[in-house]
Design an enzyme around this catalytic site. Structure first.
Site, PDB file in Angstrom:
ATOM      1  CB  ALA A   1      -0.885  -0.020   1.236  1.00  0.00           C
TER       2      ALA A   1
ATOM      3  N   GLY B   1       0.534  -4.897   0.999  1.00  0.00           N
ATOM      4  CA  GLY B   1      -0.698  -4.954   0.203  1.00  0.00           C
ATOM      5  C   GLY B   1      -0.509  -5.663  -1.133  1.00  0.00           C
TER       6      GLY B   1
HETATM    7  N1  COA Z   1       4.574   3.133  -0.699  1.00  0.00           N
HETATM    8  C1  COA Z   1       4.916   4.298  -1.252  1.00  0.00           C
HETATM    9  N2  COA Z   1       6.020   4.439  -2.013  1.00  0.00           N
HETATM   10  C2  COA Z   1       6.782   3.356  -2.208  1.00  0.00           C
HETATM   11  C3  COA Z   1       6.465   2.089  -1.648  1.00  0.00           C
HETATM   12  C4  COA Z   1       5.294   2.014  -0.872  1.00  0.00           C
HETATM   13  N3  COA Z   1       4.893   0.859  -0.323  1.00  0.00           N
HETATM   14  N4  COA Z   1       7.423   1.219  -2.007  1.00  0.00           N
HETATM   15  C5  COA Z   1       8.294   1.897  -2.768  1.00  0.00           C
HETATM   16  N5  COA Z   1       7.914   3.186  -2.895  1.00  0.00           N
HETATM   17  C6  COA Z   1       8.561   4.272  -3.635  1.00  0.00           C
HETATM   18  C7  COA Z   1       9.776   4.829  -2.886  1.00  0.00           C
HETATM   19  O1  COA Z   1       9.359   5.785  -1.923  1.00  0.00           O
HETATM   20  C8  COA Z   1      10.535   5.446  -4.016  1.00  0.00           C
HETATM   21  O2  COA Z   1       9.924   6.659  -4.397  1.00  0.00           O
HETATM   22  P1  COA Z   1      10.803   8.028  -4.538  1.00  0.00           P
HETATM   23  O3  COA Z   1      11.739   7.725  -5.673  1.00  0.00           O
HETATM   24  O4  COA Z   1       9.799   9.065  -4.845  1.00  0.00           O
HETATM   25  O5  COA Z   1      11.510   8.192  -3.236  1.00  0.00           O
HETATM   26  C9  COA Z   1      10.307   4.475  -5.169  1.00  0.00           C
HETATM   27  O6  COA Z   1       9.127   3.753  -4.837  1.00  0.00           O
HETATM   28  C10 COA Z   1      11.439   3.471  -5.360  1.00  0.00           C
HETATM   29  O7  COA Z   1      11.652   2.806  -4.132  1.00  0.00           O
HETATM   30  P2  COA Z   1      13.064   2.706  -3.405  1.00  0.00           P
HETATM   31  O8  COA Z   1      12.837   2.497  -1.948  1.00  0.00           O
HETATM   32  O9  COA Z   1      13.936   3.861  -3.795  1.00  0.00           O
HETATM   33  O10 COA Z   1      13.648   1.388  -4.076  1.00  0.00           O
HETATM   34  P3  COA Z   1      14.710   0.385  -3.461  1.00  0.00           P
HETATM   35  O11 COA Z   1      15.098  -0.536  -4.562  1.00  0.00           O
HETATM   36  O12 COA Z   1      15.789   1.119  -2.762  1.00  0.00           O
HETATM   37  O13 COA Z   1      13.920  -0.451  -2.328  1.00  0.00           O
HETATM   38  C11 COA Z   1      12.032  -1.670  -1.459  1.00  0.00           C
HETATM   39  C12 COA Z   1      12.862  -1.302  -2.706  1.00  0.00           C
HETATM   40  C13 COA Z   1      10.830  -2.475  -1.947  1.00  0.00           C
HETATM   41  C14 COA Z   1      12.880  -2.555  -0.531  1.00  0.00           C
HETATM   42  C15 COA Z   1      11.611  -0.394  -0.704  1.00  0.00           C
HETATM   43  O14 COA Z   1      11.018   0.487  -1.647  1.00  0.00           O
HETATM   44  C16 COA Z   1      10.589  -0.636   0.382  1.00  0.00           C
HETATM   45  O15 COA Z   1      10.939  -1.112   1.450  1.00  0.00           O
HETATM   46  N6  COA Z   1       9.311  -0.290   0.126  1.00  0.00           N
HETATM   47  C17 COA Z   1       8.260  -0.385   1.122  1.00  0.00           C
HETATM   48  C18 COA Z   1       7.828  -1.807   1.305  1.00  0.00           C
HETATM   49  C19 COA Z   1       6.772  -1.916   2.384  1.00  0.00           C
HETATM   50  O16 COA Z   1       7.002  -1.709   3.555  1.00  0.00           O
HETATM   51  N7  COA Z   1       5.565  -2.269   1.942  1.00  0.00           N
HETATM   52  C20 COA Z   1       4.469  -2.506   2.817  1.00  0.00           C
HETATM   53  C21 COA Z   1       3.593  -1.333   2.884  1.00  0.00           C
HETATM   54  S1  COA Z   1       2.175  -1.666   3.866  1.00  0.00           S
END
Ligand code: COA
Length: 260
Positions: free
Chosen positions: A66, A112
């Site tokens: 999400a 999500g």
């Molecule tokens: N919600 C909102 N934005 C998200 C997202 C989420 N769940 N997951 C990734 N993004 C966004 C990041 O904020 C980033 O945006 P920005 O460039 O504007 O800052 C973009 O997607 C790329 O993500 P980034 O974190 O830079 O990539 P990464 O390769 O370094 O890491 C993940 C990848 C998946 C490990 C990391 O994005 C992450 O931990 N995401 C959240 C996962 C999570 O907790 N999901 C459960 C939500 S309930």
């Protein structure tokens, strides 16, 4: 059909719905959830669609959860509405779809995103896929059905470990736990999903809808799944598909179900 946050395409019986926010790793904000609701509802009503495949845009993510930024300032009552909507308008809609829904998991499948995938009837993952319910690391719990569907798929003990550690599992581990049905190279992911869809489309869509209903009944409180099976089984006997299927068997020919 066009959507701001999705790609939508139907070809030869298969509707592919692609979550299309690759710069946000396809995170599910409100508009995307509503687009998915409209797209899935449209596919369910479209006679040209017999199987739905849901995937993510790009090579990095199916859906990374999400949209954390969107809900970070929510109150408890807004959170309740968000969770309720995720249940009824997305995950329940998919789980109870009368047409089979396949998740093609092509990368990060988190929070999500995993809950979306778990509501699908079949999950196929690429070998770069990573799955987790990391909500407790954000001070919250899964809210789109994850606490219920993960134990159903992998058992209570393993589900609690995944939920409490928030740890990611890779595609092979997910396969060994029964979280996904198949793992393939990323290049072969859609090919395998299409080949599963092709096999499904050779069968009676009426009987398949009944089978989905009967299997789902096992997981519904207060519903006697055995009775639902008896009801759905007997209903099949009044359908064209049953006449065609049995007639084809008796006459040693391939069944030609409507919609093929
Ligand atoms: N919600 C909102 N934005 C998200 C997202 C989420 N769940 N997951 C990734 N993004 C966004 C990041 O904020 C980033 O945006 P920005 O460039 O504007 O800052 C973009 O997607 C790329 O993500 P980034 O974190 O830079 O990539 P990464 O390769 O370094 O890491 C993940 C990848 C998946 C490990 C990391 O994005 C992450 O931990 N995401 C959240 C996962 C999570 O907790 N999901 C459960 C939500 S309930």
């Amino acid at each position: 059909m066009t959507f701001d946050n999705l790609l939508y395409q139907t070809d030869q019986g298969v509707t592919i719905i692609t979550v299309n926010r690759p710069d946000k790793l396809n995170a599910l904000n409100y508009d995307t959830v509503m687009d998915l609701n409209r797209a899935i509802s449209a596919a369910q009503k479209d006679p040209a669609c017999r199987v739905i495949i849901i995937t993510g845009s790009g090579e990095k993510a199916f859906v990374a959860g999400a949209d954390i930024k969107e809900f970070s300032e929510f109150t408890a009552s807004q959170a309740k509405e968000l969770s309720q909507r995720g249940h009824t308008e997305l995950c329940d809609l998919i789980e109870h779809s009368n047409k089979p829904v396949i998740a093609a998991i092509n990368g990060f499948c988190l929070g999500g995103g995993l809950e979306l995938a778990m509501s699908c009837h079949i999950r196929v993952a690429s070998n770069n896929a990573k799955m987790a319910l990391p909500e407790v690391s954000l001070g919250v719990i899964p809210g789109y059905g994850g606490t219920q569907r993960l134990p159903q798929l992998i058992g209570k003990g393993r589900a609690l470990e995944m939920i409490m550690t928030g740890g990611m599992v890779n595609a092979d581990k997910a396969l060994s736990m029964g979280l996904v049905n198949h793992v393939v190279e990323l290049e072969s992911l859609m090919l395998l999903c299409h080949s599963i869809a092709e096999k499904i489309m050779g069968n009676s869509s009426v009987a398949i809808a009944s089978a989905i209903k009967a299997v789902n009944a096992n997981y519904q409180d207060g519903v006697n799944g055995y009775q639902i099976e008896i009801d759905e089984f007997s209903k099949c006997f009044e359908t064209e598909d049953f006449r065609e299927g049995t007639n084809a068997f008796i006459n040693k020919r391939r069944a030609n179900f409507p919609g093929r």
